[in-house]
Design a protein around this motif. Structure first.
Motif, PDB file in Angstrom:
ATOM      1  N   GLY A 117     -22.921 -77.859  27.150  1.00  0.00           N
ATOM      2  CA  GLY A 117     -23.234 -76.661  27.912  1.00  0.00           C
ATOM      3  C   GLY A 117     -23.062 -76.877  29.405  1.00  0.00           C
ATOM      4  O   GLY A 117     -22.593 -75.981  30.122  1.00  0.00           O
ATOM      5  N   THR A 118     -23.433 -78.054  29.882  1.00  0.00           N
ATOM      6  CA  THR A 118     -23.284 -78.357  31.305  1.00  0.00           C
ATOM      7  C   THR A 118     -21.815 -78.434  31.700  1.00  0.00           C
ATOM      8  O   THR A 118     -21.424 -77.962  32.776  1.00  0.00           O
ATOM      9  CB  THR A 118     -23.996 -79.677  31.645  1.00  0.00           C
ATOM     10  OG1 THR A 118     -25.360 -79.606  31.231  1.00  0.00           O
ATOM     11  CG2 THR A 118     -23.944 -79.942  33.137  1.00  0.00           C
ATOM     12  N   THR A 119     -21.003 -79.042  30.861  1.00  0.00           N
ATOM     13  CA  THR A 119     -19.561 -79.099  31.134  1.00  0.00           C
ATOM     14  C   THR A 119     -18.992 -77.692  31.272  1.00  0.00           C
ATOM     15  O   THR A 119     -18.222 -77.396  32.195  1.00  0.00           O
ATOM     16  CB  THR A 119     -18.834 -79.855  30.008  1.00  0.00           C
ATOM     17  OG1 THR A 119     -19.351 -81.182  29.932  1.00  0.00           O
ATOM     18  CG2 THR A 119     -17.337 -79.916  30.264  1.00  0.00           C
ATOM     19  N   ALA A 120     -19.393 -76.799  30.364  1.00  0.00           N
ATOM     20  CA  ALA A 120     -18.939 -75.409  30.444  1.00  0.00           C
ATOM     21  C   ALA A 120     -19.430 -74.758  31.737  1.00  0.00           C
ATOM     22  O   ALA A 120     -18.690 -74.019  32.406  1.00  0.00           O
ATOM     23  CB  ALA A 120     -19.441 -74.636  29.231  1.00  0.00           C
ATOM     24  N   SER A 121     -20.688 -75.039  32.117  1.00  0.00           N
ATOM     25  CA  SER A 121     -21.263 -74.451  33.322  1.00  0.00           C
ATOM     26  C   SER A 121     -20.499 -74.881  34.574  1.00  0.00           C
ATOM     27  O   SER A 121     -20.198 -74.058  35.448  1.00  0.00           O
ATOM     28  CB  SER A 121     -22.735 -74.853  33.441  1.00  0.00           C
ATOM     29  OG  SER A 121     -23.316 -74.291  34.595  1.00  0.00           O
ATOM     30  N   ILE A 122     -20.163 -76.162  34.673  1.00  0.00           N
ATOM     31  CA  ILE A 122     -19.425 -76.660  35.842  1.00  0.00           C
ATOM     32  C   ILE A 122     -18.074 -75.971  35.952  1.00  0.00           C
ATOM     33  O   ILE A 122     -17.641 -75.578  37.054  1.00  0.00           O
ATOM     34  CB  ILE A 122     -19.251 -78.186  35.755  1.00  0.00           C
ATOM     35  CG1 ILE A 122     -20.610 -78.876  35.850  1.00  0.00           C
ATOM     36  CG2 ILE A 122     -18.321 -78.694  36.856  1.00  0.00           C
ATOM     37  CD1 ILE A 122     -20.577 -80.343  35.497  1.00  0.00           C
ATOM     38  N   ARG A 123     -17.389 -75.784  34.843  1.00  0.00           N
ATOM     39  CA  ARG A 123     -16.079 -75.141  34.851  1.00  0.00           C
ATOM     40  C   ARG A 123     -16.190 -73.672  35.264  1.00  0.00           C
ATOM     41  O   ARG A 123     -15.337 -73.155  35.989  1.00  0.00           O
ATOM     42  CB  ARG A 123     -15.429 -75.278  33.472  1.00  0.00           C
ATOM     43  CG  ARG A 123     -15.107 -76.722  33.101  1.00  0.00           C
ATOM     44  CD  ARG A 123     -14.606 -76.851  31.679  1.00  0.00           C
ATOM     45  NE  ARG A 123     -13.216 -76.476  31.541  1.00  0.00           N
ATOM     46  CZ  ARG A 123     -12.178 -77.292  31.724  1.00  0.00           C
ATOM     47  NH1 ARG A 123     -12.385 -78.556  32.081  1.00  0.00           N
ATOM     48  NH2 ARG A 123     -10.947 -76.865  31.580  1.00  0.00           N
ATOM     49  N   ILE A 124     -17.267 -73.012  34.830  1.00  0.00           N
ATOM     50  CA  ILE A 124     -17.481 -71.609  35.213  1.00  0.00           C
ATOM     51  C   ILE A 124     -17.787 -71.511  36.702  1.00  0.00           C
ATOM     52  O   ILE A 124     -17.245 -70.666  37.427  1.00  0.00           O
ATOM     53  CB  ILE A 124     -18.620 -70.998  34.383  1.00  0.00           C
ATOM     54  CG1 ILE A 124     -18.217 -70.923  32.908  1.00  0.00           C
ATOM     55  CG2 ILE A 124     -18.993 -69.618  34.900  1.00  0.00           C
ATOM     56  CD1 ILE A 124     -19.377 -70.640  31.973  1.00  0.00           C
ATOM     57  N   VAL A 125     -18.684 -72.372  37.178  1.00  0.00           N
ATOM     58  CA  VAL A 125     -19.084 -72.350  38.584  1.00  0.00           C
ATOM     59  C   VAL A 125     -17.889 -72.644  39.487  1.00  0.00           C
ATOM     60  O   VAL A 125     -17.714 -72.010  40.539  1.00  0.00           O
ATOM     61  CB  VAL A 125     -20.222 -73.362  38.827  1.00  0.00           C
ATOM     62  CG1 VAL A 125     -20.439 -73.601  40.314  1.00  0.00           C
ATOM     63  CG2 VAL A 125     -21.514 -72.876  38.175  1.00  0.00           C
ATOM     64  N   ARG A 126     -17.032 -73.590  39.097  1.00  0.00           N
ATOM     65  CA  ARG A 126     -15.884 -73.968  39.918  1.00  0.00           C
ATOM     66  C   ARG A 126     -14.974 -72.768  40.198  1.00  0.00           C
ATOM     67  O   ARG A 126     -14.480 -72.594  41.321  1.00  0.00           O
ATOM     68  CB  ARG A 126     -15.078 -75.065  39.226  1.00  0.00           C
ATOM     69  CG  ARG A 126     -13.852 -75.510  40.033  1.00  0.00           C
ATOM     70  CD  ARG A 126     -12.917 -76.392  39.232  1.00  0.00           C
ATOM     71  NE  ARG A 126     -13.457 -77.722  39.031  1.00  0.00           N
ATOM     72  CZ  ARG A 126     -13.777 -78.235  37.851  1.00  0.00           C
ATOM     73  NH1 ARG A 126     -13.635 -77.520  36.741  1.00  0.00           N
ATOM     74  NH2 ARG A 126     -14.247 -79.460  37.766  1.00  0.00           N
ATOM     75  N   GLN A 127     -14.755 -71.929  39.194  1.00  0.00           N
ATOM     76  CA  GLN A 127     -13.795 -70.841  39.340  1.00  0.00           C
ATOM     77  C   GLN A 127     -14.440 -69.503  39.693  1.00  0.00           C
ATOM     78  O   GLN A 127     -13.768 -68.471  39.724  1.00  0.00           O
ATOM     79  CB  GLN A 127     -12.981 -70.683  38.055  1.00  0.00           C
ATOM     80  CG  GLN A 127     -13.777 -70.263  36.835  1.00  0.00           C
ATOM     81  CD  GLN A 127     -12.974 -70.326  35.554  1.00  0.00           C
ATOM     82  OE1 GLN A 127     -12.229 -71.261  35.311  1.00  0.00           O
ATOM     83  NE2 GLN A 127     -13.130 -69.299  34.720  1.00  0.00           N
ATOM     84  N   ASN A 128     -15.764 -69.526  39.976  1.00  0.00           N
ATOM     85  CA  ASN A 128     -16.462 -68.288  40.307  1.00  0.00           C
ATOM     86  C   ASN A 128     -16.986 -68.342  41.735  1.00  0.00           C
ATOM     87  O   ASN A 128     -18.178 -68.542  41.979  1.00  0.00           O
ATOM     88  CB  ASN A 128     -17.600 -68.035  39.317  1.00  0.00           C
ATOM     89  CG  ASN A 128     -18.119 -66.614  39.410  1.00  0.00           C
ATOM     90  OD1 ASN A 128     -17.717 -65.851  40.280  1.00  0.00           O
ATOM     91  ND2 ASN A 128     -19.033 -66.263  38.526  1.00  0.00           N
ATOM     92  N   LEU A 129     -16.105 -68.152  42.671  1.00  0.00           N
ATOM     93  CA  LEU A 129     -16.452 -68.170  44.089  1.00  0.00           C
ATOM     94  C   LEU A 129     -17.417 -67.043  44.440  1.00  0.00           C
ATOM     95  O   LEU A 129     -18.267 -67.179  45.323  1.00  0.00           O
ATOM     96  CB  LEU A 129     -15.169 -68.059  44.916  1.00  0.00           C
ATOM     97  CG  LEU A 129     -15.271 -68.007  46.436  1.00  0.00           C
ATOM     98  CD1 LEU A 129     -15.931 -69.254  46.980  1.00  0.00           C
ATOM     99  CD2 LEU A 129     -13.891 -67.812  47.054  1.00  0.00           C
ATOM    100  N   MET A 130     -17.310 -65.912  43.733  1.00  0.00           N
ATOM    101  CA  MET A 130     -18.107 -64.740  44.087  1.00  0.00           C
ATOM    102  C   MET A 130     -19.602 -64.964  43.906  1.00  0.00           C
ATOM    103  O   MET A 130     -20.408 -64.361  44.627  1.00  0.00           O
ATOM    104  CB  MET A 130     -17.658 -63.528  43.270  1.00  0.00           C
ATOM    105  CG  MET A 130     -16.273 -63.006  43.638  1.00  0.00           C
ATOM    106  SD  MET A 130     -16.083 -62.703  45.416  1.00  0.00           S
ATOM    107  CE  MET A 130     -17.347 -61.473  45.706  1.00  0.00           C
ATOM    108  N   ASP A 131     -20.007 -65.801  42.958  1.00  0.00           N
ATOM    109  CA  ASP A 131     -21.438 -66.089  42.819  1.00  0.00           C
ATOM    110  C   ASP A 131     -21.981 -66.749  44.076  1.00  0.00           C
ATOM    111  O   ASP A 131     -23.090 -66.421  44.544  1.00  0.00           O
ATOM    112  CB  ASP A 131     -21.686 -66.989  41.602  1.00  0.00           C
ATOM    113  CG  ASP A 131     -22.036 -66.191  40.352  1.00  0.00           C
ATOM    114  OD1 ASP A 131     -22.077 -64.952  40.440  1.00  0.00           O
ATOM    115  OD2 ASP A 131     -22.275 -66.806  39.305  1.00  0.00           O
TER     116      ASP A 131
END
Length: 561
Positions: A390-404
């Motif tokens: 789950g953390t691996t998925a979270s890091i990948r999401i955060v990396r490509q979501n500049l808007m957050d």
């Protein structure tokens, strides 16, 4: 006897420097025997002849014959421990615990834990003991709300059903798996380092690495910022290395301390990027300059910065070369960046990434060394597979979501501006932390209670030892999900509480000369996020950050020769 004393004075280093009258005085006060027990020669001899017994005459035995120990003839070579009760009373352990806790109650630093149950589908809402008693959470370190992200939840559910709830043991025995390998590769790629290592928490990571460096690196000297987190303080203490504590972000004092040692002396500068209780930010680049000048390693804790700073969420070190990293994406820029200059970066998985755990990213050789020697890593059960996936998925999401990251900063700016207009004392800083200065432990607790009980807003009071006495505060952390209407409700409630209790506002602190930067004529640092950066969108990211292929690291499993 006189002859023996003369011979003793001739050969014993202690006796040699004592006068006859001093020896007689020590003999009469029994301190000579205590000195003898500490002697490496006489001490063991005395211990071998010592008879062991209870400190006072035993009272009548109460146990039955079946439970009573047999009488054994004393043997000088094998001392006998006599069983039995004593006329003395036992030490009152419970009284010590009670008195020390009562002292915390008296100085108003005793902590009450509120029953806060965060709701994944209603973030930032939570319920109290009863599920229909809901509040808005304003002090969570789940800074981006990733703890509720559906993709992360789905990944964890799938992995748990396939691989179970736990890792089965330490990495060395039973816990090494594909999920650990993938997570460490992802973390190394995030910070553009050669390797990374995952721990059960960043507290453990900081303690394990800092203590290991001091214990394994002869003559290491550690230079520590005075506001460093407790985990770093504990690690430095456990390292047993020589240390110097420098005033917060004081480069002049840091350099004067570094200059006391030859460049050949091993040194380490330990500091944080964002200091969580005041929101101040370290001058990372200038500290790296000093490290280069005086031959020191740099240890940077990015716990309260990963996920929120830099175009990809790698922290403040990445943010300082924002445009270059934005253009390069997953790749490294063509020059040596600030992040490259930092030797060790530690971070957490339990804040912006929404799960739990900690890590260090560094060179391949250093990571392999820590993996091989750090007890805090070797002897700790590894994180569950579902959590790591789950953390691996979270890091990948955060990396490509500049808007957050951008939306969080916009919400932070809005809240800080509204408080400023009302004279609510926000401790000034260039980060996402919104600390409201109260300056009294009892009043901070009272303010927190009123917000929770009357306004259904949860903001925890911060007191000693997290902050110094007299600097108590409420600490607010807006997320991308704290919308304007939720923010307006907070601002109105805080204004009401400040009036109701009669807490000091900015003009009051000005009249008293200021505290913690509130009411003081101190120049304010510019926000880390510029207006130009806040105007970007996800489309401005390099396309190589979307689902990148990241190779596993040899250091996760062991480097073959």
């Amino acid at each position: 006897m006189e002859s023996l004393a003369r011979k003793s004075k001739a050969i014993c280093p202690f006796m040699k420097h004592q006068s006859a009258s001093a020896l007689r005085q020590m003999a009469q006060s029994s301190s000579l025997a205590a000195k003898a027990h500490g002697c490496p020669v006489v001490g063991p001899a005395l211990e071998a002849r010592r008879s062991y017994s209870t400190p006072s005459k035993p009272v009548g035995a109460q146990a039955t014959d079946a439970l009573s120990p047999k009488t054994v003839a004393p043997d000088a070579a094998s001392p006998v421990f006599l069983h039995g009760s004593s006329n003395e009373t036992n030490f009152d352990y419970e009284a010590v615990f009670e008195e020390q806790v009562n002292e915390k109650r008296r100085d108003k630093s005793y902590r009450f834990f509120n029953n806060i149950n965060r709701l994944a589908r209603e973030f930032p809402k939570a319920h109290l003991a009863k599920e229909d008693d809901k509040v808005t959470v304003w002090c969570s370190n789940d800074y981006l709300g990733m703890g509720k992200n559906q993709e992360v939840l789905d990944t964890m559910n799938r992995t748990m059903l396939k691989y179970g709830t736990g890792a089965g043991g330490t990495r060395n025995i039973a816990g090494h798996n594909r999920h650990a390998i993938a997570l460490e590769a992802e973390l190394a790629a995030l910070h553009k380092k050669e390797g990374a290592l995952v721990f059960s928490s960043c507290f453990v990571a900081n303690d394990a690495v800092l203590s290991l460096l001091g214990q394994k690196m002869k003559d290491l000297v550690i230079f520590s910022d005075e506001l460093n987190h407790a985990s770093m303080i504990v690690g430095i203490r456990n390292s047993r290395a020589r240390k110097h504590v420098f005033q917060h972000n004081n480069l002049e004092q840091l350099e004067s301390l570094l200059a006391q040692y030859p460049k050949s002396t091993p040194k380490l500068i330990a500091f944080e990027s964002v200091y969580s209780m005041c929101g101040s930010v370290a001058p990372i680049e200038k500290i790296c300059d000093l490290a280069d000048k005086y031959g020191a390693l740099t240890f940077l804790d990015e716990v309260h910065a990963v996920g929120m700073y830099g175009p990809h969420g790698a922290g403040v070190a990445e943010h300082l070369d924002f445009e270059a990293h934005l253009e390069a994406g997953i790749a490294s820029p063509a020059f040596k960046t600030v992040s490259d200059r930092v030797d060790m970066i530690t971070g957490t998985l339990g804040k912006s990434f929404g799960t739990v755990g900690g890590y260090i990213a560094a060179s391949a050789k250093m990571i392999d060394w820590i993996r091989s020697f750090a007890p805090g890593f070797i002897f700790t059960t590894t994180l569950p597979p579902a959590l790591m996936a789950g953390t691996t998925a979270s890091i990948r999401i955060v990396r490509q979501n500049l808007m957050d990251r951008i939306n969080q900063q916009k919400n932070v700016r809005y809240v800080k501006k509204q408080f400023e207009q009302l004279g609510i004392p926000v401790i000034p800083n260039p980060s996402h932390i919104v600390p409201l200065l109260v300056g009294n432990a009892g009043q901070a607790k009272q303010a927190s209670d009123i917000l929770l009980d009357q306004h259904k807003i949860y903001v925890q009071a911060i007191n000693f030892p997290t902050v110094a006495r007299g600097e108590e505060r409420l600490r607010i952390t807006p997320s991308p999900h704290h919308s304007k209407d939720i923010s307006d409700a907070l601002i109105e409630a805080v204004d009401d509480v400040w009036t109701k209790i009669g807490l000091k506002r900015v003009p009051d602190w000005e009249r008293e000369g200021g505290l913690c930067g509130v009411g003081s004529p101190v120049p304010r640092a510019d926000n880390l996020w510029t207006d130009e950066q806040l105007a970007l969108t996800n489309t401005d990211l390099n396309k190589n950050v979307v689902d990148p292929v990241i190779n596993q690291l040899a250091t996760s499993s062991g480097v073959a020769l």
